[in-house]
Scaffold this motif. Structure first.
Motif, PDB file in Angstrom:
ATOM      1  N   GLU A 274      58.259  46.011  64.017  1.00 33.64           N
ATOM      2  CA  GLU A 274      58.394  46.305  65.077  1.00 33.64           C
ATOM      3  C   GLU A 274      60.050  47.097  65.705  1.00 33.64           C
ATOM      4  O   GLU A 274      60.772  46.421  64.689  1.00 33.64           O
ATOM      5  CB  GLU A 274      58.569  44.906  65.732  1.00 33.64           C
ATOM      6  N   ARG A 275      59.743  48.403  66.298  1.00 34.31           N
ATOM      7  CA  ARG A 275      60.902  48.642  66.644  1.00 34.31           C
ATOM      8  C   ARG A 275      61.448  48.222  68.023  1.00 34.31           C
ATOM      9  O   ARG A 275      60.606  48.766  68.783  1.00 34.31           O
ATOM     10  CB  ARG A 275      61.353  50.455  66.382  1.00 34.31           C
ATOM     11  N   TYR A 276      62.984  47.914  67.598  1.00 31.17           N
ATOM     12  CA  TYR A 276      62.957  47.097  69.489  1.00 31.17           C
ATOM     13  C   TYR A 276      64.007  47.977  69.521  1.00 31.17           C
ATOM     14  O   TYR A 276      64.582  48.397  70.495  1.00 31.17           O
ATOM     15  CB  TYR A 276      63.837  45.724  69.717  1.00 31.17           C
ATOM     16  N   THR A 277      63.398  47.927  71.812  1.00 37.19           N
ATOM     17  CA  THR A 277      64.654  48.898  72.686  1.00 37.19           C
ATOM     18  C   THR A 277      65.259  47.424  73.222  1.00 37.19           C
ATOM     19  O   THR A 277      65.236  46.310  73.112  1.00 37.19           O
ATOM     20  CB  THR A 277      63.072  49.047  73.372  1.00 37.19           C
ATOM     21  N   LEU A 278      66.444  48.238  74.273  1.00 36.37           N
ATOM     22  CA  LEU A 278      66.733  47.148  75.323  1.00 36.37           C
ATOM     23  C   LEU A 278      66.479  47.220  76.487  1.00 36.37           C
ATOM     24  O   LEU A 278      66.392  45.148  76.378  1.00 36.37           O
ATOM     25  CB  LEU A 278      67.548  48.346  76.017  1.00 36.37           C
ATOM     26  N   ALA A 279      65.088  47.186  76.786  1.00 35.99           N
ATOM     27  CA  ALA A 279      63.938  45.768  77.352  1.00 35.99           C
ATOM     28  C   ALA A 279      63.797  44.885  77.103  1.00 35.99           C
ATOM     29  O   ALA A 279      63.979  43.313  77.038  1.00 35.99           O
ATOM     30  CB  ALA A 279      62.743  46.789  77.538  1.00 35.99           C
ATOM     31  N   ASP A 280      63.420  44.836  75.481  1.00 37.81           N
ATOM     32  CA  ASP A 280      63.069  43.804  74.581  1.00 37.81           C
ATOM     33  C   ASP A 280      64.284  43.041  73.831  1.00 37.81           C
ATOM     34  O   ASP A 280      63.834  41.810  74.035  1.00 37.81           O
ATOM     35  CB  ASP A 280      62.782  43.534  73.092  1.00 37.81           C
ATOM     36  N   ALA A 281      65.717  43.487  74.309  1.00 37.08           N
ATOM     37  CA  ALA A 281      66.996  43.040  74.156  1.00 37.08           C
ATOM     38  C   ALA A 281      66.913  41.486  75.470  1.00 37.08           C
ATOM     39  O   ALA A 281      67.348  40.583  75.538  1.00 37.08           O
ATOM     40  CB  ALA A 281      68.465  43.598  73.904  1.00 37.08           C
ATOM     41  N   LEU A 282      66.633  42.141  76.497  1.00 33.47           N
ATOM     42  CA  LEU A 282      66.296  41.329  77.748  1.00 33.47           C
ATOM     43  C   LEU A 282      65.684  40.449  77.554  1.00 33.47           C
ATOM     44  O   LEU A 282      65.496  39.294  77.905  1.00 33.47           O
ATOM     45  CB  LEU A 282      65.919  43.167  79.147  1.00 33.47           C
ATOM     46  N   ALA A 283      64.163  40.022  77.412  1.00 30.94           N
ATOM     47  CA  ALA A 283      63.191  39.762  77.162  1.00 30.94           C
ATOM     48  C   ALA A 283      63.970  38.697  76.036  1.00 30.94           C
ATOM     49  O   ALA A 283      63.892  37.306  76.594  1.00 30.94           O
ATOM     50  CB  ALA A 283      62.011  40.644  76.760  1.00 30.94           C
ATOM     51  N   VAL A 284      64.321  39.077  74.989  1.00 26.64           N
ATOM     52  CA  VAL A 284      64.959  37.919  73.866  1.00 26.64           C
ATOM     53  C   VAL A 284      65.635  37.143  75.048  1.00 26.64           C
ATOM     54  O   VAL A 284      66.870  35.788  74.721  1.00 26.64           O
ATOM     55  CB  VAL A 284      65.319  38.307  72.717  1.00 26.64           C
TER      56      VAL A 284
ATOM     57  N   GLN B  20      72.033  40.538  71.262  1.00 28.16           N
ATOM     58  CA  GLN B  20      72.735  39.217  72.355  1.00 28.16           C
ATOM     59  C   GLN B  20      71.564  38.136  71.454  1.00 28.16           C
ATOM     60  O   GLN B  20      73.133  36.734  71.756  1.00 28.16           O
ATOM     61  CB  GLN B  20      71.722  39.529  73.898  1.00 28.16           C
ATOM     62  N   PHE B  21      70.800  37.759  70.418  1.00 25.80           N
ATOM     63  CA  PHE B  21      70.675  36.599  69.831  1.00 25.80           C
ATOM     64  C   PHE B  21      72.302  36.371  69.134  1.00 25.80           C
ATOM     65  O   PHE B  21      72.163  35.459  69.121  1.00 25.80           O
ATOM     66  CB  PHE B  21      70.570  36.775  69.415  1.00 25.80           C
ATOM     67  N   ARG B  22      72.945  36.687  68.472  1.00 29.89           N
ATOM     68  CA  ARG B  22      74.081  36.909  68.085  1.00 29.89           C
ATOM     69  C   ARG B  22      75.495  36.137  69.214  1.00 29.89           C
ATOM     70  O   ARG B  22      76.034  35.299  68.896  1.00 29.89           O
ATOM     71  CB  ARG B  22      74.996  38.476  67.283  1.00 29.89           C
ATOM     72  N   LEU B  23      75.226  37.183  70.382  1.00 28.41           N
ATOM     73  CA  LEU B  23      76.606  36.813  71.363  1.00 28.41           C
ATOM     74  C   LEU B  23      75.794  35.034  71.563  1.00 28.41           C
ATOM     75  O   LEU B  23      76.814  34.372  71.911  1.00 28.41           O
ATOM     76  CB  LEU B  23      76.252  37.325  72.563  1.00 28.41           C
TER      77      LEU B  23
END
Ligand code: AHR
Length: 495
Positions: free
Chosen positions: A302-312, A356-359
């Motif tokens: 899976e190649r992730y987008t910014l939208a996916d980062a908001l979901a995570v 954002q997982f790291r943050l």
């Protein structure tokens, strides 16, 4: 406009850092070509890719689950010990590939040591036997002069590994699982596994195989295994090509955790069980593009987008707010396969969800606060909901505020981290942040994950389209005004 109110007295509970756990499986290029790449100039003498090790260390993963996943239900762990060149090559039936067995238990334990994570092993309740599970615990933790403990020593590992966390099978409810069972049959089988595993090492902690947290499977399994287990697992992924469907569907995790907590409370009350049972949310992520279990999607890259980062980030906010229920969670997975880290033979790049997982992993503090959020809400339509391959009925759980927040504080109350996801696609949100009974100093640090648009995605050619920016906030006091940009994740560390 939004209003966020933070009251240091409104404490939810302590946050277990193990919610920032990871998961690696013998699937596609997760282990072979990701974690482990023998002969690569980027690997050490054992075959561990050192660039991946560093990226994982930076994530500060406290716990790592292995070997699956679906793979676990056909894995015979003895195939993966002893001299590498003598290990049998097998079919990996779960993922339609071949398994060299060159990465096995000893490699996994060494890898955990390298990245600073506690090992969490899922045993084979599909094609595996009770003897195999018993022997695995003895091989890892045995201190006496018994066969399996001595075999570990013979392989060059004199000290016991002391693996505490053991999963009693993976997704045993699913038709796709090798050796799938009814809930009743699973309970009967898992109970016997639990008994011998605990007889081998009474200090281990066991995780029963749950589903989504609210199903009849979960109820029957908890009723049957509550006496034997310390954790009950949930596996729940979300994801959708629809922007709002994608960023809002993690709220299903909130429903799952609330429902599962109710089942746990009921079973503990009915059966008079004294020991706590927590949720191990041991597989979660956004996953919808490379979706399914057939050979055509076997790589799951899976190649992730910014939208996916908001979901995570929304998932992580939920885990923080539900910290009394979820004490262990594992992002599925860590490298190449639905993962924050993406490799090729020459190097790696960090996907949007990495940042954002790291943050959160770096900045989440010890105690969760019940932050009050008032903001505009969004109703998902059934048409939007239907675009997700998961067919979750998340719309009926809404409406959801477009601004989602979680707040944590250190034990002395001197440091506060506020994490805010603004899921509004178009508009920045002007927010008032009020502190009840306290004031913060100017000079708070702000870190933001954002990009040019919701579809923005990192790649080998453009590795920093979605990245982290950092600045200081010059205002302080008991009321602060802050503008959260459209489609952003912002963490503010107040002092
Ligand atoms: O993480 C990918 C797969 O998703 C796992 O193997 C399985 O447990 C889940 O269905």
């Amino acid at each position: 406009m939004a209003r966020i109110k933070i009251d240091l007295d409104r404490r939810i509970g302590t946050v277990d850092r193990r919610i920032f756990g990871g998961f690696i499986e013998h699937l596609g290029r997760c282990i072979y070509g990701g974690i482990f790449d023998e002969g690569s100039p980027l690997s050490d003498e054992r075959g561990f890719r050192l660039d991946v090790v560093q990226a994982l260390r930076d994530l500060r993963i406290p716990v790592l689950r292995w070997p699956g996943g679906n793979f676990a239900s056909g894995y015979h762990w003895v195939d993966g010990i002893g001299p590498r060149d003598q290990r049998p090559r097998r079919m990996n039936l779960a993922w339609h590939i071949e398994e060299s067995n060159r990465f096995g238990t000893d490699e996994f334990i060494a890898y955990c040591g390298l990245v600073g994570a506690e090992p969490y092993i899922c045993v084979n309740l599909g094609s595996g036997t009770i003897d195999e599970a018993q022997a695995w615990v003895e091989y890892c933790n045995g201190t006496g002069h018994t066969y399996w403990a001595n075999l570990r020593r013979q392989h060059g590992y004199p000290e016991p590994y002391g693996v505490k966390l053991w999963g009693l099978g993976n997704e045993m409810y699913g038709s796709w699982q090798i050796g799938a069972l009814s809930a009743e049959d699973y309970v009967a089988k898992a109970r016997e596994f639990a008994k011998v595993m605990r007889m081998t090492d009474p200090s281990i902690q066991l995780v029963s195989c749950g589903w989504n947290g609210w199903s009849d499977w979960d109820r029957v399994v908890l009723e049957g295994l509550a006496r034997y287990v310390d954790y009950h697992s949930i596996h729940l992924y979300t994801g959708s090509p629809d922007y709002y469907g994608n960023v809002l569907s993690p709220h299903l995790a909130d429903f799952a955790l609330a429902s599962c907590q109710a089942l746990i409370d009921r079973v503990r009350y009915e059966q008079g069980i004294d020991h706590p049972i927590y949720v191990a949310y041991d597989e979660w992520n956004v996953w919808f593009r490379q979706w399914g279990y057939d050979a055509s999607v076997a790589g799951l890259e899976e190649r992730y987008t910014l939208a996916d980062a908001l979901a995570v980030a929304t998932y992580l906010n939920i885990f923080i707010r539900r910290c009394r229920t979820v004490r262990l969670a594992n992002l599925a997975q860590m490298v190449n396969v639905i993962a924050p880290i993406f490799t090729n033979p020459e190097g790696l790049f960090l996907q949007s969800i990495y940042h954002q997982f790291r943050l959160y992993s770096e900045w989440t503090l010890d105690v969760a606060l019940d932050a009050f959020v008032e903001a505009e809400t969004y109703h998902l339509s059934s048409e939007q909901e239907a675009r997700s391959p998961w067919r979750h009925r998340v719309a009926r759980l809404g409406p959801f505020t477009l601004v989602d927040a979680a707040c944590t504080v250190n034990s002395t109350g001197e440091e506060i981290t506020l994490a805010v996801v603004n899921r509004d696609l178009q508009r920045a949100v002007q927010a008032t942040i009020e502190f009840v009974g306290t004031a913060v100093r100017p000079g708070a640090l702000v870190r933001e994950v954002n990009g040019p648009g919701p579809d923005a995605s990192n790649s080998f050619d453009q590795p920093a389209i979605v990245s982290v920016s950092e600045r200081a906030l010059d205002t302080g006091g008991s009321t602060i005004s802050y503008e959260f940009p459209a489609h952003s994740v912002t963490l503010i560390r107040f002092h």
